[in-house]
Design an enzyme around this catalytic site. Sequence first.
Site, PDB file in Angstrom:
ATOM      1  N   ARG A 240     -91.875  28.071 -74.137  1.00 23.63           N
ATOM      2  CA  ARG A 240     -91.798  26.834 -73.365  1.00 23.63           C
ATOM      3  C   ARG A 240     -91.002  25.822 -74.170  1.00 23.63           C
ATOM      4  NH1 ARG A 240     -93.020  29.531 -69.707  1.00 23.63           N
ATOM      5  NH2 ARG A 240     -94.663  29.240 -68.131  1.00 23.63           N
ATOM      6  N   GLU A 269     -86.289  20.810 -67.198  1.00 20.69           N
ATOM      7  CA  GLU A 269     -85.645  21.885 -66.445  1.00 20.69           C
ATOM      8  C   GLU A 269     -85.513  21.504 -64.978  1.00 20.69           C
ATOM      9  OE1 GLU A 269     -87.473  25.700 -67.018  1.00 20.69           O
ATOM     10  OE2 GLU A 269     -87.315  25.611 -69.191  1.00 20.69           O
ATOM     11  N   HIS A 288     -83.753  29.765 -68.051  1.00 22.80           N
ATOM     12  CA  HIS A 288     -85.153  30.181 -67.848  1.00 22.80           C
ATOM     13  C   HIS A 288     -85.227  31.435 -66.969  1.00 22.80           C
ATOM     14  CE1 HIS A 288     -89.544  28.558 -67.770  1.00 22.80           C
ATOM     15  NE2 HIS A 288     -89.498  29.876 -67.928  1.00 22.80           N
TER      16      HIS A 288
END
Length: 325
Positions: A240, A269, A288
């Site tokens: 993360r 994000e 991601h």
Amino acid sequence: MTKPGSQIKGMKMLIFETNQQADPVLLAEAVRRSHPDIEVQPAHSLDEALRFAPACEVLIASPGAPRQSLIDAMPDLGWIHFVSAGTDALGAISFGKKPVVTSSRGSHGPQMSELAFMLMTAVLRNFPRMIENQKAHIWARWPQGLLLGKTVAIVGVGLIGEMLAARCKAFGMRTLGVSGGRETAPGFDEIVPRAALGEALGQADIAVVLVPYAPENHMLLGAEMLARLAPHAVLINLARGRIVDEAALREMLIDGKLRGAAMDVFEREPLPADDPLWDCPNLIITPHIGGFSDNYTDQMIPLLLENLAAWKAGKPETMRNLVSF
């Protein structure tokens, strides 16, 4: 909260996936084939989910799908299953009665491991430079960095860490794990406690971050801890964004204090177009995609069906990947 297995004939399930990992329709079809007595409703938007939510006791969801409005609309909610390993969304939701929560922890192991290898070799071999040279029609050669003999420090020894470690051993690497609770695990040459994180980073040629986000992991790799990495080392964050100090990492890369880094996760994000990380030297950015695969729906179906059988049998304590919150 509905008691597990108390309304089997009338059980209703809502599948709300917003992260493009698993296909709600295919998941629904798999559940119907194995459990034709369950009414399953796939949803692709919050409005659609809210229409069916009040009648459902089971919610299958991606990390960002459970909103407060959706939870409030499900008075009989008894079980939430996340199609992801992460369950961060739970921290922002209030529950009248806490449901049983399970995750898909471990299902991402193959794709996470393969992304780690792609990024390790891309940094060691300076693959971005090769691509730029190809575009410019430049023939240039340089010694290629090998994984053979390298020490990889895997920060976070879970199911994904085990899969990565096994693959690293196949490449002739030394595997060093950092764990808050495990002393041994398959594929690891050595595992050290969290208190020895700095020492482990100091030994690493490559450090791969896999720990889940939790308050105790916030900025786990801050400026002081990142400074323990050797100048020849490579850092890869697949966990993360809030676990690694992005500003400190960027400064190290600019100052040449680190060979390179790769990041698949970020504090914000999508990463804003004006974020300075985009232009950081020796940094590879991926959007991601660590948990994504072209057959992820098939990967997670066995776990979902196994847990569903336990839920119907009224034995939630036997379900896999139970989450405490």
